[in-house]
Design a protein around this motif. Structure first.
Motif, PDB file in Angstrom:
ATOM      1  N   THR A   1     -22.049  -6.443 -20.677  1.00 32.15           N
ATOM      2  CA  THR A   1     -22.906  -5.641 -21.548  1.00 32.15           C
ATOM      3  C   THR A   1     -24.330  -6.147 -21.519  1.00 32.15           C
ATOM      4  O   THR A   1     -25.294  -5.384 -21.487  1.00 32.15           O
ATOM      5  N   TYR A   2     -24.480  -7.429 -21.502  1.00 30.93           N
ATOM      6  CA  TYR A   2     -25.822  -8.026 -21.500  1.00 30.93           C
ATOM      7  C   TYR A   2     -26.596  -7.578 -20.284  1.00 30.93           C
ATOM      8  O   TYR A   2     -27.730  -7.098 -20.386  1.00 30.93           O
ATOM      9  N   ASN A   3     -25.916  -7.632 -19.129  1.00 31.92           N
ATOM     10  CA  ASN A   3     -26.584  -7.199 -17.912  1.00 31.92           C
ATOM     11  C   ASN A   3     -26.954  -5.723 -17.972  1.00 31.92           C
ATOM     12  O   ASN A   3     -28.028  -5.331 -17.536  1.00 31.92           O
ATOM     13  N   GLN A   4     -26.033  -4.989 -18.555  1.00 33.17           N
ATOM     14  CA  GLN A   4     -26.340  -3.564 -18.683  1.00 33.17           C
ATOM     15  C   GLN A   4     -27.542  -3.346 -19.585  1.00 33.17           C
ATOM     16  O   GLN A   4     -28.409  -2.520 -19.313  1.00 33.17           O
ATOM     17  N   TYR A   5     -27.545  -4.087 -20.674  1.00 33.45           N
ATOM     18  CA  TYR A   5     -28.680  -3.994 -21.600  1.00 33.45           C
ATOM     19  C   TYR A   5     -29.989  -4.283 -20.887  1.00 33.45           C
ATOM     20  O   TYR A   5     -30.965  -3.559 -20.989  1.00 33.45           O
ATOM     21  N   ILE A   6     -29.972  -5.376 -20.141  1.00 28.63           N
ATOM     22  CA  ILE A   6     -31.201  -5.788 -19.451  1.00 28.63           C
ATOM     23  C   ILE A   6     -31.651  -4.689 -18.491  1.00 28.63           C
ATOM     24  O   ILE A   6     -32.823  -4.314 -18.435  1.00 28.63           O
ATOM     25  N   GLU A   7     -30.672  -4.138 -17.809  1.00 33.97           N
ATOM     26  CA  GLU A   7     -31.011  -3.079 -16.864  1.00 33.97           C
ATOM     27  C   GLU A   7     -31.610  -1.876 -17.581  1.00 33.97           C
ATOM     28  O   GLU A   7     -32.598  -1.294 -17.144  1.00 33.97           O
ATOM     29  N   LEU A   8     -31.001  -1.621 -18.722  1.00 34.58           N
ATOM     30  CA  LEU A   8     -31.492  -0.518 -19.539  1.00 34.58           C
ATOM     31  C   LEU A   8     -32.928  -0.765 -19.987  1.00 34.58           C
ATOM     32  O   LEU A   8     -33.790   0.105 -19.903  1.00 34.58           O
ATOM     33  N   ILE A   9     -33.145  -1.983 -20.448  1.00 33.30           N
ATOM     34  CA  ILE A   9     -34.496  -2.327 -20.926  1.00 33.30           C
ATOM     35  C   ILE A   9     -35.492  -2.199 -19.786  1.00 33.30           C
ATOM     36  O   ILE A   9     -36.586  -1.643 -19.943  1.00 33.30           O
TER      37      ILE A   9
ATOM     38  N   ILE B   1     -32.031  -9.120 -28.011  1.00 39.18           N
ATOM     39  CA  ILE B   1     -32.062  -9.209 -26.545  1.00 39.18           C
ATOM     40  C   ILE B   1     -33.348  -8.588 -26.007  1.00 39.18           C
ATOM     41  O   ILE B   1     -34.022  -9.141 -25.136  1.00 39.18           O
ATOM     42  N   TYR B   2     -33.710  -7.463 -26.587  1.00 37.01           N
ATOM     43  CA  TYR B   2     -34.910  -6.756 -26.141  1.00 37.01           C
ATOM     44  C   TYR B   2     -36.142  -7.639 -26.338  1.00 37.01           C
ATOM     45  O   TYR B   2     -36.957  -7.841 -25.434  1.00 37.01           O
ATOM     46  N   GLU B   3     -36.257  -8.202 -27.545  1.00 31.38           N
ATOM     47  CA  GLU B   3     -37.451  -9.009 -27.847  1.00 31.38           C
ATOM     48  C   GLU B   3     -37.544 -10.238 -26.947  1.00 31.38           C
ATOM     49  O   GLU B   3     -38.621 -10.579 -26.432  1.00 31.38           O
ATOM     50  N   GLU B   4     -36.357 -10.834 -26.766  1.00 30.72           N
ATOM     51  CA  GLU B   4     -36.340 -12.015 -25.920  1.00 30.72           C
ATOM     52  C   GLU B   4     -36.782 -11.666 -24.503  1.00 30.72           C
ATOM     53  O   GLU B   4     -37.592 -12.348 -23.897  1.00 30.72           O
ATOM     54  N   HIS B   5     -36.290 -10.535 -24.056  1.00 32.59           N
ATOM     55  CA  HIS B   5     -36.645 -10.117 -22.724  1.00 32.59           C
ATOM     56  C   HIS B   5     -38.131  -9.809 -22.622  1.00 32.59           C
ATOM     57  O   HIS B   5     -38.779 -10.137 -21.621  1.00 32.59           O
ATOM     58  N   MET B   6     -38.673  -9.241 -23.679  1.00 34.78           N
ATOM     59  CA  MET B   6     -40.105  -8.924 -23.696  1.00 34.78           C
ATOM     60  C   MET B   6     -40.930 -10.207 -23.583  1.00 34.78           C
ATOM     61  O   MET B   6     -41.911 -10.275 -22.845  1.00 34.78           O
ATOM     62  N   VAL B   7     -40.501 -11.206 -24.360  1.00 41.60           N
ATOM     63  CA  VAL B   7     -41.206 -12.504 -24.301  1.00 41.60           C
ATOM     64  C   VAL B   7     -41.197 -13.001 -22.865  1.00 41.60           C
ATOM     65  O   VAL B   7     -42.215 -13.424 -22.322  1.00 41.60           O
ATOM     66  N   PHE B   8     -40.022 -12.868 -22.279  1.00 36.59           N
ATOM     67  CA  PHE B   8     -39.920 -13.392 -20.929  1.00 36.59           C
ATOM     68  C   PHE B   8     -40.813 -12.642 -19.957  1.00 36.59           C
ATOM     69  O   PHE B   8     -41.498 -13.223 -19.128  1.00 36.59           O
TER      70      PHE B   8
END
Lengths: 181, 719
Positions: B3-11, B40-47
């Motif tokens: 799910t996490y990978n899917q989320y990231i892909e989605l983002i 997850i979204y925010e963390e990814h944004m930071v990254f």
């Protein structure tokens, strides 16, 4: 060259040229930092940080440069330096005007990105390259696989996740250690 | 994970605007309602932002670099422009006026003449000049001191009937009389010329600018004989400490010294002799006569006198034993000498000689130094048995503090030699008694110190010899593992005390020497002992150290040994006093470097022939000495004395060479040089002076070179 011209350069994607122009303001920033007890190296770091924040703001569509570049960079630099020095008292924080608060928040926010950047730099050359290709160059996994000589785009994709995960783990540990401090 | 990978892909798709409107709305609502997704979204944004920083930074660096490059290009371009302008202005304005260096009048020129040779003939001379050319202008920073080596034939009143010139060539040096100048000549003569010392005798005006100074040095016997010089002052015999001939000229004018000005001359000497005076020479017929100048007495200077030991018999004011204070130096000297011997004979414990298996006359040679403070230091003794020298050391160290010796008003260290003589007498009565009782231990000895007057203390008959033997200084350095370790007499004393206290002990012999340095040495205040890396340390904290070997510590100290003049036995061979003295002289020559050399310093108010001499007092019977020689043809005959640096000339009167009066039984060499028809003849006779000598020369024809060689063989006679 006027501020308007520099803005144009940013818009046209000639970021490096714009930065070159902005470096003319650096001596005055250096003076500021040195007057507050920083070294030349400190001044360079602070100015770079200010430029990064400026760049980030310029990329968000709703940012309007209300004053000159100099005024803006000056106040950003001031906050960056105070933040490094942890010299701002609560009293001073309360007395900040809206614009300053905005800038200060940006500075704080940027620190998080800094951590992420450091995490990214820690994950190894190949991972860095992979993530760069994906996020910056927006390359497809198929192309990435070709450039980086993965056997298939699936493997590239898989690798990308692994690298990302690794970077995020490092980031989390860094964040924790920073917060503990 | 999935799910996490899917989320990231989605983002990622969301950020890249790849989602359809529908999915975008779904995404945004999920972002609002699903907190986990939001994190997850925010963390990814930071990254993502962090990643951006890398890119932005690269651009900033690029901008910065090009900014600085541009800046430097501008600056350097500007500076080149400015420089160009300056050069243009400079050439325009200053081209016509050349800057001439101005001589600095206060500075002192030091000119060293190091290459002068006697040339055979004129052809060689010109060659020599051209060879010297590169050296002829030596530039110092501000002014030019140039010297040219040329051959100058000086004028002699003497033998001029032949055109053979065998005399020494002068050293010519150009000096600027507006500066104080010090000239060191080839054979060590030092001339100190103060500025403005010369006048032109024709005009009476002070000379300015560059003048020529011709100096000829006569130290070697060969040089002296070649120049037909002798050492007589109005019939009295002199001993020379060196002769020089000085001439100053500017152009063709011969210059003189100003009335109230003098020229300081330092004559080098390996062994200084007292009573040296200054003489000016004048040629009378074929011989030179020296007359005493009425200038102030010649002073003998020691280089760095403070650090040179002045022997007891030489020092101006002798060290004084308490109670011997007197105005008269001689009385003080005698009193001190007597007091020291009395003191030693009283305190010396003769019992130490018992049971050492010694018999007969015993002699202990001791020497010590009376330092600048009057303390007794540097005690050294030599005897047939170490117990005896130990006892001598002990007694000498008991000597009271004296008032120090003074040389030219300054306290100096004075070495003092002290031979102690006593006789171990076998007591025959006792012996016989014991013989009857004990058979084996048959001899019992008792010692008695022979009366004080048998303790011979004759410092005036002692001579000093410098040797570079290895001594305490080297030993300490070897043990300290430091070849530059500072060792002074104080430290040597301390060291010896430590040895007595057994804090320092030597173990083993020869190749296996080692030292035990006990713990307290390292714990003392201001200790100079350090524990080194390769030391082994005992359980008690003492250090066992292997000293360095001799090769690691260079021999630097000169040890002065006192040699009694009349007690000479070199090895097993008996040598004459004269020979012994020459040997001492030779040794002194090798061990005393030029920097230690002593000078006779004098001031002269006249140029020309200058001699540093002293009168020889006739201690022997004087006789008239005349030589009747055939086939002389105007040969010049000189008498060279072996025992002192003296040369007597002879006057050819009525077919005989008259030396006037000479001491009887002097060892001399008669040197005869004949010059006829452009040829040289030469012979020498070694003889003793006696009444009515019957001698004859066998003249051999020689070339100038051969003559020179022959004469140089005699050089060792003079020191």
């Amino acid at each position: 060259m006027s501020d308007q011209d520099i803005l144009e350069l940013f818009k046209n994607g000639q970021r490096d040229k714009a930065f070159k122009k902005l470096y003319r303001l650096y001596p005055r920033i250096e003076k500021l930092i040195r007057s507050k007890g920083g070294t030349k190296a400190d001044a360079k770091d602070v100015f770079q940080e200010a430029l990064i924040i400026l760049n980030r703001n310029l990329e968000t569509s709703n940012f309007k440069l209300t004053s000159s570049f100099y005024t803006y960079l000056y106040s950003v630099s001031r906050f960056v330096w105070s933040d490094i020095q942890k010299s701002l008292t609560k009293q001073q924080l309360q007395n900040l005007n809206a614009q300053d608060v905005q800038i200060f928040q940006e500075v704080i926010e940027e620190k998080k990105y800094q951590l992420a950047e450091h995490a990214f730099l820690d994950i190894g050359k190949r991972c860095q390259q992979l993530l760069q290709l994906f996020y910056h160059k927006a390359m497809s996994f198929k192309d990435i696989a070709k450039v980086m000589q993965f056997k298939s785009d699936k493997i590239a994709k898989n690798q990308k996740y692994k690298c990302l995960q690794k970077a995020k783990d490092i980031y989390q540990t860094k964040l924790k250690s920073v917060n503990l401090n | 994970m999935e799910t996490y990978n899917q989320y990231i892909e989605l983002i990622n798709q969301y950020l890249s605007n790849l989602l359809s409107d529908e999915s975008r709305i779904a995404f945004e609502s999920k972002l609002e309602n699903d907190p986990e997704f939001k994190t997850i979204y925010e963390e990814h944004m930071v990254f993502i932002n962090g990643l951006q920083r890398v890119q932005v930074k690269a651009d900033i660096q690029k901008g910065q670099r090009s900014y600085y490059t541009e800046k430097w290009v501008k600056i350097s371009g500007f500076s080149i422009l400015v420089l160009g302008l300056l050069v243009m202005i400079y050439t325009l304005v200053f081209k016509t006026s050349e800057i001439e260096p101005t001589p600095n009048n206060e500075s002192i020129n030091v000119v060293n003449i190091d290459s002068v040779s006697t040339q055979k003939d004129n052809n060689d001379v010109s060659v020599a000049i051209s060879e010297e050319k590169p050296d002829s202008t030596k530039t110092t920073s501000q002014h030019v001191v140039s010297y040219t080596t040329t051959t100058i034939q000086e004028k002699f009143g003497g033998i001029s009937e032949t055109n053979i010139d065998i005399k020494k060539k002068a050293q010519m040096v150009k000096i600027n009389v507006q500066n104080d100048t010090t000239i060191t000549c080839k054979e060590g003569t030092v001339l100190n010329i103060s500025k403005g010392s010369f006048i032109n005798p024709n005009t009476g005006k002070t000379v300015t600018g560059v003048i020529d100074l011709n100096v000829t040095e006569y130290y070697k016997l060969s040089d002296i004989l070649m120049a037909n010089l002798s050492t007589v002052s109005n019939g009295k015999q002199l001993e020379t400490g060196g002769m020089i001939y000085i001439e100053a000229s500017q152009g063709t004018t011969t210059l003189e010294l100003k009335d109230n000005r003098s020229l300081e001359i330092l004559f080098p000497t390996p062994q200084k002799k007292s009573g040296m005076q200054l003489f000016n020479g004048e040629w009378q017929e074929n011989n030179i006569n020296w007359s005493l100048t009425n200038t102030t007495d010649l002073e003998v200077i020691d280089i760095d006198e403070a650090h040179i030991d002045v022997p007891f018999n030489v020092v101006e004011v002798v060290p004084t034993f308490p109670g011997c204070e007197s105005e008269d130096n001689d009385i003080r000297k005698q009193c001190t000498t007597a007091a020291i011997s009395k003191f030693i004979s009283r305190k010396f414990n003769t019992d130490v000689a018992l049971g050492l298996g010694l018999s007969g006359r015993q002699r202990i040679l001791s020497m010590f130094k009376i330092d600048e403070d009057g303390n007794i230091t540097f005690i050294q003794s030599r005897a047939a048995h170490p117990r005896l020298s130990e006892e001598a050391d002990r007694v000498i160290s008991l000597l009271p503090k004296m008032s120090p010796g003074l040389q030219r008003g300054k306290p100096v260290t004075v070495p003092y030699s002290l031979p102690i003589n006593f006789t171990v007498v076998e007591d025959e009565e006792l012996t016989q008694k014991y013989i009857s009782l004990i058979e084996v231990d048959s001899v019992s000895t008792s010692t008695s110190l022979v009366q004080a007057n048998d303790i011979i203390v004759r410092p005036t008959e002692m001579d000093t010899v410098y040797t570079t033997r290895r001594g305490m200084v080297e030993l300490i350095r070897e043990v300290m593992h430091d070849k530059d370790f500072l060792v002074d007499s104080l430290f040597i004393q301390k060291w010896q005390t430590y040895e007595k206290q057994k804090l320092i002990r030597k173990l083993g012999r020869l190749d296996n020497e080692r030292y035990i340095l006990r713990k307290p040495l390292f714990e003392m205040d201001d200790t100079r002992f350090k524990i080194l890396e390769d030391d082994s340390i005992t359980r008690g904290g003492h250090v066992i150290r292997f000293p360095w070997n001799e090769t690691q510590v260079p021999t630097t100290t000169q040890i002065m040994t006192i040699v009694p003049k009349q007690q000479f036995s070199a090895g097993g061979e008996i040598v004459s006093v004269e020979e012994f003295e020459t040997r001492l002289g030779d040794e002194a020559d090798t061990s005393i470097s030029t920097s230690d050399a002593t000078y006779y310093a004098l001031s002269t108010t006249k140029l020309g022939w200058i001699n540093c001499d002293r009168f020889i007092n006739g201690r022997t019977k004087r006789i008239k000495y005349k030589l009747k020689i055939k086939n002389t043809d105007g040969a010049s005959v000189n008498m060279v004395f072996k025992s002192y640096n003296s040369i007597l000339p002879s006057w050819y009167i009525n077919g005989a060479y008259d030396f006037k009066t000479v001491g009887l039984d002097e060892e001399v060499i008669l040197v005869a040089i004949k010059r006829t028809n452009g040829k040289l003849y030469y012979d020498t006779i070694e003889t003793k002076t006696e009444v009515n000598p019957q001698l004859d020369f066998e003249f051999k024809e020689v070339s100038i070179e051969e003559l020179k060689e022959e004469l140089e063989k005699l050089n060792s006679i003079f020191n």
